[in-house]
Design a protein around this motif. Structure first.
Motif, PDB file in Angstrom:
ATOM      1  N   ASP A 461      46.966  55.306  65.281  1.00 34.23           N
ATOM      2  CA  ASP A 461      47.580  54.652  66.438  1.00 34.23           C
ATOM      3  C   ASP A 461      47.164  55.314  67.743  1.00 34.23           C
ATOM      4  OD1 ASP A 461      48.835  52.990  64.665  1.00 34.23           O
ATOM      5  OD2 ASP A 461      50.740  54.068  64.687  1.00 34.23           O
ATOM      6  N   GLY A 462      46.980  56.635  67.700  1.00 38.29           N
ATOM      7  CA  GLY A 462      46.586  57.355  68.907  1.00 38.29           C
ATOM      8  C   GLY A 462      45.092  57.393  69.117  1.00 38.29           C
ATOM      9  N   GLY A 463      44.314  56.788  68.208  1.00 39.30           N
ATOM     10  CA  GLY A 463      42.856  56.807  68.330  1.00 39.30           C
ATOM     11  C   GLY A 463      42.267  58.198  68.157  1.00 39.30           C
ATOM     12  N   LYS A 464      42.935  59.031  67.354  1.00 39.55           N
ATOM     13  CA  LYS A 464      42.505  60.428  67.205  1.00 39.55           C
ATOM     14  C   LYS A 464      42.030  60.759  65.801  1.00 39.55           C
ATOM     15  CE  LYS A 464      45.750  61.961  70.773  1.00 39.55           C
ATOM     16  NZ  LYS A 464      46.908  62.839  71.096  1.00 39.55           N
ATOM     17  N   LEU A 465      41.753  59.744  64.979  1.00 36.85           N
ATOM     18  CA  LEU A 465      41.261  59.994  63.629  1.00 36.85           C
ATOM     19  C   LEU A 465      39.758  60.238  63.699  1.00 36.85           C
ATOM     20  CD1 LEU A 465      42.040  60.153  60.657  1.00 36.85           C
ATOM     21  CD2 LEU A 465      41.561  57.711  60.454  1.00 36.85           C
ATOM     22  N   GLU A 466      39.393  61.502  63.702  1.00 38.01           N
ATOM     23  CA  GLU A 466      37.991  61.889  63.861  1.00 38.01           C
ATOM     24  C   GLU A 466      37.284  61.898  62.514  1.00 38.01           C
ATOM     25  OE1 GLU A 466      36.686  62.207  66.717  1.00 38.01           O
ATOM     26  OE2 GLU A 466      38.506  62.219  67.965  1.00 38.01           O
ATOM     27  N   TRP A 467      35.943  61.933  62.568  1.00 41.56           N
ATOM     28  CA  TRP A 467      35.136  61.940  61.354  1.00 41.56           C
ATOM     29  C   TRP A 467      35.400  63.175  60.507  1.00 41.56           C
ATOM     30  CZ3 TRP A 467      32.889  59.172  57.970  1.00 41.56           C
ATOM     31  CH2 TRP A 467      31.924  59.697  57.112  1.00 41.56           C
ATOM     32  N   ALA A 468      35.554  64.303  61.141  1.00 40.65           N
ATOM     33  CA  ALA A 468      35.815  65.548  60.403  1.00 40.65           C
ATOM     34  C   ALA A 468      37.119  65.457  59.623  1.00 40.65           C
ATOM     35  CB  ALA A 468      35.862  66.727  61.360  1.00 40.65           C
ATOM     36  N   ALA A 469      38.122  64.805  60.208  1.00 40.53           N
ATOM     37  CA  ALA A 469      39.401  64.637  59.511  1.00 40.53           C
ATOM     38  C   ALA A 469      39.247  63.730  58.303  1.00 40.53           C
ATOM     39  CB  ALA A 469      40.447  64.072  60.468  1.00 40.53           C
ATOM     40  N   CYS A 470      38.415  62.699  58.409  1.00 36.91           N
ATOM     41  CA  CYS A 470      38.178  61.791  57.275  1.00 36.91           C
ATOM     42  C   CYS A 470      37.493  62.535  56.129  1.00 36.91           C
ATOM     43  CB  CYS A 470      37.312  60.612  57.716  1.00 36.91           C
ATOM     44  SG  CYS A 470      38.103  59.515  58.920  1.00 36.91           S
ATOM     45  N   VAL A 471      36.484  63.343  56.459  1.00 38.33           N
ATOM     46  CA  VAL A 471      35.782  64.108  55.424  1.00 38.33           C
ATOM     47  C   VAL A 471      36.724  65.121  54.776  1.00 38.33           C
ATOM     48  CG1 VAL A 471      33.899  65.724  54.988  1.00 38.33           C
ATOM     49  CG2 VAL A 471      33.549  63.799  56.542  1.00 38.33           C
ATOM     50  N   GLY A 472      37.533  65.795  55.601  1.00 40.55           N
ATOM     51  CA  GLY A 472      38.488  66.762  55.061  1.00 40.55           C
ATOM     52  C   GLY A 472      39.509  66.108  54.152  1.00 40.55           C
ATOM     53  N   LEU A 473      39.898  64.901  54.478  1.00 40.92           N
ATOM     54  CA  LEU A 473      40.862  64.175  53.654  1.00 40.92           C
ATOM     55  C   LEU A 473      40.288  63.897  52.270  1.00 40.92           C
ATOM     56  CD1 LEU A 473      43.563  62.612  53.478  1.00 40.92           C
ATOM     57  CD2 LEU A 473      42.384  60.630  54.422  1.00 40.92           C
ATOM     58  N   VAL A 474      39.042  63.420  52.220  1.00 40.23           N
ATOM     59  CA  VAL A 474      38.406  63.133  50.930  1.00 40.23           C
ATOM     60  C   VAL A 474      38.224  64.419  50.132  1.00 40.23           C
ATOM     61  CG1 VAL A 474      36.336  62.220  49.820  1.00 40.23           C
ATOM     62  CG2 VAL A 474      37.249  61.096  51.855  1.00 40.23           C
ATOM     63  N   GLU A 475      37.819  65.494  50.785  1.00 37.08           N
ATOM     64  CA  GLU A 475      37.633  66.767  50.089  1.00 37.08           C
ATOM     65  C   GLU A 475      38.934  67.263  49.467  1.00 37.08           C
ATOM     66  OE1 GLU A 475      33.977  68.658  52.797  1.00 37.08           O
ATOM     67  OE2 GLU A 475      36.075  69.186  53.201  1.00 37.08           O
ATOM     68  N   GLY A 476      40.038  67.111  50.187  1.00 32.16           N
ATOM     69  CA  GLY A 476      41.328  67.539  49.655  1.00 32.16           C
ATOM     70  C   GLY A 476      41.737  66.729  48.427  1.00 32.16           C
ATOM     71  N   ILE A 477      41.490  65.427  48.448  1.00 34.41           N
ATOM     72  CA  ILE A 477      41.845  64.572  47.307  1.00 34.41           C
ATOM     73  C   ILE A 477      41.006  64.939  46.085  1.00 34.41           C
ATOM     74  CG2 ILE A 477      41.899  62.215  46.445  1.00 34.41           C
ATOM     75  CD1 ILE A 477      42.355  61.277  49.327  1.00 34.41           C
ATOM     76  N   VAL A 478      39.699  65.136  46.289  1.00 33.70           N
ATOM     77  CA  VAL A 478      38.811  65.465  45.174  1.00 33.70           C
ATOM     78  C   VAL A 478      39.209  66.804  44.552  1.00 33.70           C
ATOM     79  CG1 VAL A 478      36.432  66.032  44.539  1.00 33.70           C
ATOM     80  CG2 VAL A 478      36.896  64.101  46.051  1.00 33.70           C
ATOM     81  N   ALA A 479      39.612  67.759  45.367  1.00 36.38           N
ATOM     82  CA  ALA A 479      40.030  69.064  44.842  1.00 36.38           C
ATOM     83  C   ALA A 479      41.223  68.919  43.902  1.00 36.38           C
ATOM     84  CB  ALA A 479      40.370  69.993  45.996  1.00 36.38           C
ATOM     85  N   VAL A 480      42.173  68.061  44.253  1.00 34.24           N
ATOM     86  CA  VAL A 480      43.336  67.823  43.383  1.00 34.24           C
ATOM     87  C   VAL A 480      42.910  67.113  42.104  1.00 34.24           C
ATOM     88  CG1 VAL A 480      45.566  66.663  43.204  1.00 34.24           C
ATOM     89  CG2 VAL A 480      44.916  67.756  45.356  1.00 34.24           C
ATOM     90  N   LEU A 481      42.027  66.124  42.216  1.00 38.32           N
ATOM     91  CA  LEU A 481      41.579  65.380  41.043  1.00 38.32           C
ATOM     92  C   LEU A 481      40.852  66.275  40.040  1.00 38.32           C
ATOM     93  CD1 LEU A 481      40.238  62.055  42.636  1.00 38.32           C
ATOM     94  CD2 LEU A 481      42.244  62.328  41.184  1.00 38.32           C
ATOM     95  N   GLN A 482      40.047  67.187  40.531  1.00 43.84           N
ATOM     96  CA  GLN A 482      39.279  68.052  39.631  1.00 43.84           C
ATOM     97  C   GLN A 482      40.182  68.957  38.799  1.00 43.84           C
ATOM     98  OE1 GLN A 482      36.606  69.790  42.579  1.00 43.84           O
ATOM     99  NE2 GLN A 482      34.889  68.591  41.776  1.00 43.84           N
ATOM    100  N   ARG A 483      41.354  69.273  39.314  1.00 47.25           N
ATOM    101  CA  ARG A 483      42.298  70.094  38.545  1.00 47.25           C
ATOM    102  C   ARG A 483      43.082  69.254  37.531  1.00 47.25           C
ATOM    103  NH1 ARG A 483      43.193  72.371  43.684  1.00 47.25           N
ATOM    104  NH2 ARG A 483      45.172  71.252  43.910  1.00 47.25           N
ATOM    105  N   MET A 484      43.146  67.933  37.752  1.00 47.15           N
ATOM    106  CA  MET A 484      43.943  67.065  36.887  1.00 47.15           C
ATOM    107  C   MET A 484      43.152  66.445  35.743  1.00 47.15           C
ATOM    108  SD  MET A 484      46.148  64.888  39.647  1.00 47.15           S
ATOM    109  CE  MET A 484      46.550  63.711  38.347  1.00 47.15           C
ATOM    110  N   GLN A 485      41.885  66.217  35.924  1.00 43.30           N
ATOM    111  CA  GLN A 485      41.115  65.430  34.976  1.00 43.30           C
ATOM    112  C   GLN A 485      40.859  66.187  33.671  1.00 43.30           C
ATOM    113  OE1 GLN A 485      37.429  64.586  36.983  1.00 43.30           O
ATOM    114  NE2 GLN A 485      36.761  66.695  36.989  1.00 43.30           N
TER     115      GLN A 485
END
Length: 579
Positions: A461-485
């Motif tokens: 909403d604030g127009g502040k979703l930067e590319w680095a934040a998007c990449v960091g978001l995906v990296e965080g999700i993958v880290a959780v998945l690798q511990r669960m699979q």
């Protein structure tokens, strides 16, 4: 009626021109044309530039006259005399004015009649609040209601505008459907907006409610008193509120139409691609072919409405379907009726895909799984959650819809400004899937922290979703998945993630590539979540296989009896209805 004793501004202009005609032998310079005298309402939609030009000419004539008088020195200009109107001429003028008013009232055009029709056939705020969405949508489409509301809105606008004392009446080219959309925006925003958190959506919602409240109050006041006795602060603001609402509506509509037209194109492309996967011996009248045709008709008509004939023609030509005729409202209505009767009705563009799935074999039910386990204790789901015996044609059809969805998501992020609504939904689905699979573990709490949807929405909403934040978001999700699979998936996930990291790194240098790269990353993450879900389902199948071997026949017999009873009850109800 007291509400019609004082003529509005356009009648004053008409009466003034008529009196000048009677009192003078010269043409009426103040009137624009004889058509406007015969139809005073035409003065309400005149061109303001014409009024300004006339005013400029009059000013120039007065200036020239003053100059001539100065050059004449002390010589006095002969005073022009007007002859007095005869009694016959006065009587004729009075008869004409009376005849106009009589016709106005007989045609139901008096303010009193207009307001009475509004409360009898229009829509009030309370009605819009109380009825359901479907009832409201149907009511707003009624032609009688459209006519009544158009007449009422314009009457309130002209009465309010005329009280300002302006010499010119503003042009009011209002599409009444745009005004009526304010009722949906105010009381059913979830059915209008894909997201209520966008800046354009918030601006439009904030402009619609005050407009409707002001309109309702003025109409209520006009029931009991003339416009002159209504508080000025109430009527003076209505034209400006109407203008602000229309301006906000246009600002929201243009990007929304662009977004919708692109999604419709992707859905149509998926339908065409999926239809091409059908075997040549598929009967022309089969349910699957009929659904393909009805969905194509519905979406083509929607694209025609949203984007226009040229866009539809160009799209058909690109797809090698230039021979298709323009869709009609009747065909679209028939397609909508067919969709409504489908077992899995969809909504919007996504509804096309959902309805198509209603004719395809769906995911396996508990009964089907039990039956397969009864036949084969080692039965398991494939990596996509289906079975090895599934028709390959249906798999290819599903794949067509899958590709269309992700392509459409990329286009959402390429819009200006980008639309993150469906991206946030995908992230929510990923978070909920992981939390469900990791219930009771630390990973469940961690994924809620990594995918904080509220925080992401605030950045969007604030127009502040930067590319680095998007990449960091995906990296965080993958880290959780690798511990669960499961351990057997480690090498597979590692390979895919390494390749995706290269794609993300390259997109960091090419801004134009970022929407596609981010969507590919989300697709990978969602696919890994589904893979973990399938592994968990297969583990449960191994656990219940011994039980099914013992009690499977009883389980299937019980479900068969349940179905037979349901069929008998439905048949009895149908026979009673026919009787």
């Amino acid at each position: 009626s007291v509400c019609t004793l004082t003529p509005p501004l356009h009648l004053l202009q008409f009466r003034r021109g008529l009196c000048l005609k009677i009192m003078s032998n010269n043409p009426i310079s103040e009137a624009k044309s004889s058509d406007e005298l015969e139809n005073p309402s035409s003065l309400l939609t005149g061109n303001d530039q014409d009024s300004q030009a006339s005013a400029g000419k009059s000013t120039g004539k007065r200036a020239a006259s003053s100059s001539d008088e100065g050059n004449a020195g002390t010589a006095k200009r002969p005073r022009r005399t007007r002859r007095a109107a005869t009694d016959a001429e006065k009587k004729e003028a009075s008869a004409l004015i009376h005849k106009w008013w009589k016709g106005r009232i007989a045609d139901g055009n008096s303010t009193t009649q207009v307001i009475q029709d509004f409360f009898a056939k229009g829509i009030s705020l309370q009605t819009a609040k109380d009825i359901t969405f479907d009832e409201l949508a149907a009511k707003l489409r009624e032609q009688e209601m459209l006519d009544v509301m158009a007449k009422t809105v314009l009457r309130v606008f002209y009465l309010s505008f005329g009280r300002r004392g302006t010499r010119r009446i503003a042009e009011a080219n209002l599409n009444i459907r745009v005004f009526l959309a304010a009722y949906m925006i105010t009381y059913r925003p979830k059915f209008v907006f894909e997201s209520e958190n966008g800046a354009l959506e918030k601006d439009l919602a904030n402009a619609s409610e005050p407009l409707l409240e002001s309109f309702q109050r003025i109409c209520e006041e006009l029931q009991h008193k003339p416009i002159q006795k209504i508080a000025r602060e109430l009527t003076d603001d209505f034209p400006s509120k109407l203008h602000a609402y229309v301006k906000k509506f246009k600002a929201w509509k243009i990007p929304d139409e662009n977004k919708l037209s692109e999604r419709i194109k992707h859905a149509l492309a998926a339908l065409y691609q999926a239809e091409s996967q059908l075997s040549a011996d598929e009967p022309e009248g089969s349910r699957l072919r009929l659904e393909f045709q009805s969905q194509q008709d519905r979406l083509r008509y929607k694209l025609l409405q949203v984007a226009g004939e040229k866009v539809l023609r160009d799209f058909d030509e690109q797809r090698g379907r230039a021979h298709l005729p323009l869709p009609t409202a009747a065909a679209a209505a028939a397609a909508a009726a067919s969709s409504a009767s489908s077992s899995s009705p969809g909504a919007g563009v996504a509804g096309a895909n959902n309805n198509m799935y209603s004719s395809l074999p769906g995911r396996m039910t508990n009964e089907q799984l039990a039956h397969e386990l009864l036949l084969d204790a080692n039965f398991k789901l494939d990596d996509k959650g289906g079975s090895a015996v599934e028709n390959p044609v249906f798999s290819r059809i599903r794949e067509s819809f899958h590709v269309a969805f992700w392509d459409s998501l990329v286009d959402d992020l390429k819009l200006q400004p980008p639309c993150y609504v469906r991206v946030v939904r995908v992230l929510s689905e990923i978070r909920d899937g992981i939390a469900d699979l990791a219930s009771g573990t630390k990973e469940a709490a961690q994924i809620n922290s990594v995918v904080d949807v509220d925080a992401i929405q605030e950045q969007v909403d604030g127009g502040k979703l930067e590319w680095a934040a998007c990449v960091g978001l995906v990296e965080g999700i993958v880290a959780v998945l690798q511990r669960m699979q499961a351990p057997k998936r480690d090498a597979e996930t590692r390979t895919q993630w390494t390749h995706m990291q290269e794609v993300l790194a390259q997109a960091g240098e090419e801004v134009a590539e970022q929407p596609g790269a981010f969507c590919k990353a989300l697709e990978l993450v969602l696919e890994r979540v589904n893979t973990i879900r399938v592994d968990a389902a297969n583990a449960r199948l191994r656990m219940i296989a011994p039980v099914i071997k013992i009690h499977g026949v009883e389980y299937e017999r019980a479900h068969m009896e349940k179905r037979l009873k349901a069929a008998a009850a439905a048949g009895g109800a149908g026979a009673a209805g026919a009787a």
